[in-house]
Write an enzyme that holds these catalytic residues in place. Structure first.
Site, PDB file in Angstrom:
ATOM      1  N   CYS A 119      32.459 168.903  29.283  1.00  0.00           N
ATOM      2  CA  CYS A 119      31.206 168.792  29.744  1.00  0.00           C
ATOM      3  C   CYS A 119      31.027 168.087  31.031  1.00  0.00           C
ATOM      4  O   CYS A 119      32.148 168.024  31.570  1.00  0.00           O
ATOM      5  CB  CYS A 119      30.252 167.836  28.626  1.00  0.00           C
ATOM      6  SG  CYS A 119      29.932 168.955  27.022  1.00  0.00           S
ATOM      7  N   CYS A 191      26.791 173.918  26.480  1.00  0.00           N
ATOM      8  CA  CYS A 191      25.625 174.964  26.465  1.00  0.00           C
ATOM      9  C   CYS A 191      25.921 176.196  27.076  1.00  0.00           C
ATOM     10  O   CYS A 191      26.641 176.443  28.083  1.00  0.00           O
ATOM     11  CB  CYS A 191      24.451 174.199  27.060  1.00  0.00           C
ATOM     12  SG  CYS A 191      23.967 172.812  26.044  1.00  0.00           S
ATOM     13  N   SER A 468      19.897 169.826  36.508  1.00  0.00           N
ATOM     14  CA  SER A 468      20.872 170.308  35.455  1.00  0.00           C
ATOM     15  C   SER A 468      21.200 171.550  35.812  1.00  0.00           C
ATOM     16  O   SER A 468      20.534 172.615  36.478  1.00  0.00           O
ATOM     17  CB  SER A 468      20.067 170.105  34.232  1.00  0.00           C
ATOM     18  OG  SER A 468      20.834 171.040  33.207  1.00  0.00           O
TER      19      SER A 468
END
Length: 551
Positions: A119, A191, A468
């Site tokens: 991540c 994701c 993000s």
């Protein structure tokens, strides 16, 4: 071998005694000691499968004659940390990860390492550690999540974030929001869009530090287990050939990574992480280099949030190496750079073909002739700021409007939720930079609310914080210097006109020069009472324009 200094001779009998306490046989002790840096935990969806990856890496190392030994690295889930104090602890972990990995590897004399991250800050933190340690190292990530499905359309984390804005605007029902909640993130993995984690895992391939598919093979595919075994074997070959990270992560390799970044349309966070990793290699990357590379690099991909394709489709289309093959057709890459395959970039990519021109545009037919990220400068950001140009509506590439000024993310979010932001506005969120936050929080909740409420083609947002990878729209981050360091973003007043001109790489506070000078002379930045790690971090961290490295 480095570990021989610890293992061999009568004087090292105490060390060997402790190896025996671990249950190691003489045969294991005699082999090269390979550290497997496991980022496994049970709170980050991108890391919940890493135990399986680590087991496969261990098998690969052992099959190739090494002695695999696992130790941990921490990781924060940015999605769970988003929108509250937890996000202050995201970027700061990048340096904790680098420091702790360096400490473990040096203390125990490993001969080589396999890094198993996934991540956002975990990948760059381990790349920073690899550069510092400079012992043979291979990366293999946990892999991307598969896309979700709602109403026959694929979805990703940005879908649920924007659905909240749609719900608040009365555009969808609570039942539909709950459907997004349950179907958006259907598997383990990072994701599914081209967010920061997947950006950095793909750029790890471009740098030469990961095998083919590191950034794109889905987490739930068995081929990822195979990849992990090959990573374990590959590190043993690197050890035999004495190929080290700084042999791979050269200045030319970073230029390749920046070029792939522009073609792929990665997260703006790559503009924090690539300079920080390069810094550990003794290489300085400034934001002006970024624009010069962007000017000559066509944008070939529009993955979510910029478009409707996902990392699983990028993998099917040929992955990062196929993109690099397209770029090589116009001589945009240095093909002589060494990689963890033991071969050069050119040797790796010569047979990596583009299998889907809807996912990876041919270089003759790009989405745009310039790259997916732009660096803007002007009186509002004399040291620069960053925008994901490929995810901005054409209508918003040039925008000017009245400033709506907020001193933190929560203030801005409350105003957006209350319907107080109007078409044409420029939302300004300050005191969220590396020092001012501290920790440079991501602004996904405000940007998603703006998009979900239908204001994405009429409202811009600027901040000294960051975004993000799931953010899309006219969102300009990393404004440097930040407000807490006396930057001009701190002197903006409610109603001032702010100009954003992305094609011209320009951002300006449109007030008379005399007024600008007077405000700057009178400006005293606000301060916050801090304690613990954040206090130390704020005292040491540099500007976002320098990658927020610690001084």
């Amino acid at each position: 071998m480095k570990s021989d200094k610890i293992k061999l001779g009568a004087q090292n009998a105490p060390h060997r005694a402790l190896y025996h306490a671990l249950g190691m046989t003489e045969e294991e002790i005699s082999r090269p000691m390979v550290g497997i840096v496991s980022s496994y935990n049970e709170i980050v969806p991108g890391h919940m499968n890493i135990d399986k990856i680590v087991d496969a890496v261990k098998l690969g190392v052992a099959m190739a004659g090494g002695n695999p030994v696992v130790f941990p690295a921490i990781a924060v889930c940015d999605g769970i940390a988003m929108g509250h104090t937890g996000m202050k602890y995201s970027l700061v972990t990048r340096d904790l990860i680098a420091d702790s990995t360096e400490a473990m590897a040096m203390a125990h004399g490993f001969d080589a390492l396999v890094m198993v991250p996934n991540c956002d800050k975990n990948v760059p933190g381990l790349l920073m550690a690899a550069a510092r340690l400079n012992i043979p190292t291979v990366f293999v990530s946990g892999g991307p999540m598969l896309a979700g499905h709602v109403d026959g359309h694929k979805t990703s984390f940005s879908s649920i974030s924007e659905a909240v804005g749609e719900f608040n605007a009365g555009k969808i029902t609570l039942e539909k929001l709950e459907e997004y909640e349950c179907k958006t993130c259907p598997t383990c993995g990072s994701c599914s869009g081209m967010y920061t984690a997947n950006s950095m895992n793909c750029l790890t391939e471009a740098l030469g530090m990961g095998l083919r598919g590191n950034g794109t093979i889905p987490a739930v595919y068995s081929s990822r287990i195979e990849l992990a075994k090959h990573a374990g074997m590959a590190v043993m070959e690197l050890l035999r050939k004495d190929i080290r990270p700084r042999d791979i992560m050269t200045e030319a390799a970073f230029m390749n990574a920046l070029t792939v970044d522009m073609a792929l349309g990665c997260s703006t966070n790559s503009m924090l992480h690539l300079p920080a990793i390069a810094h550990e290699c003794g290489i300085e990357i400034n934001l002006d280099i970024t624009n010069s590379i962007s000017a000559k690099t066509p944008n070939l991909c529009h993955l979510a949030p910029a478009g409707r394709t996902y990392v699983e489709e990028l993998d099917e289309a040929g992955g990062v190496w196929a993109i690099m093959n397209e770029l090589s057709k116009k001589n945009l890459l240095n093909l002589d750079c060494m990689t963890v395959t033991g071969k050069t970039v050119g040797e790796n990519i010569k047979n990596a073909h583009n299998l889907n021109h809807d996912v990876i545009r041919p270089i003759e037919e790009p989405y745009s002739e310039t790259g997916g990220i732009a660096v803007l400068r002007g009186n509002l950001a004399p040291d620069g700021c960053v925008v994901k140009r490929s995810a901005v509506s054409p209508k918003m590439l040039k925008h000017s409007g009245p400033a709506r000024v907020f001193e933190c993310e929560e203030e801005a979010q409350a105003a957006i939720n209350a319907g107080l932001i109007n078409p044409g506005d420029v939302v300004v969120i300050r005191y969220e930079g590396p020092k001012g936050g501290p920790g440079m929080r991501e602004m996904l909740n405000p940007t998603s609310a703006i998009m979900g409420m239908g204001l994405g083609e009429s409202v811009a947002l600027i901040t000294d914080g960051r975004f993000s990878g799931a953010t899309r729209g006219a969102c300009v981050g990393h404004i440097s210097p930040e407000a807490a360091s006396g930057g001009p973003i701190g002197i903006i007043k409610e109603g001032d006109t702010v100009l954003i001109d992305i094609p011209e790489n320009k951002i300006e506070l449109c007030i008379p020069e005399e007024e600008f000078g007077r405000r700057m002379a009178e400006f005293v930045p606000k301060t916050k009472e801090l304690s613990g790690y954040l206090k130390r971090y704020a005292a040491l961290v540099s500007s976002g324009a320098r990658g927020a490295v610690l001084n």
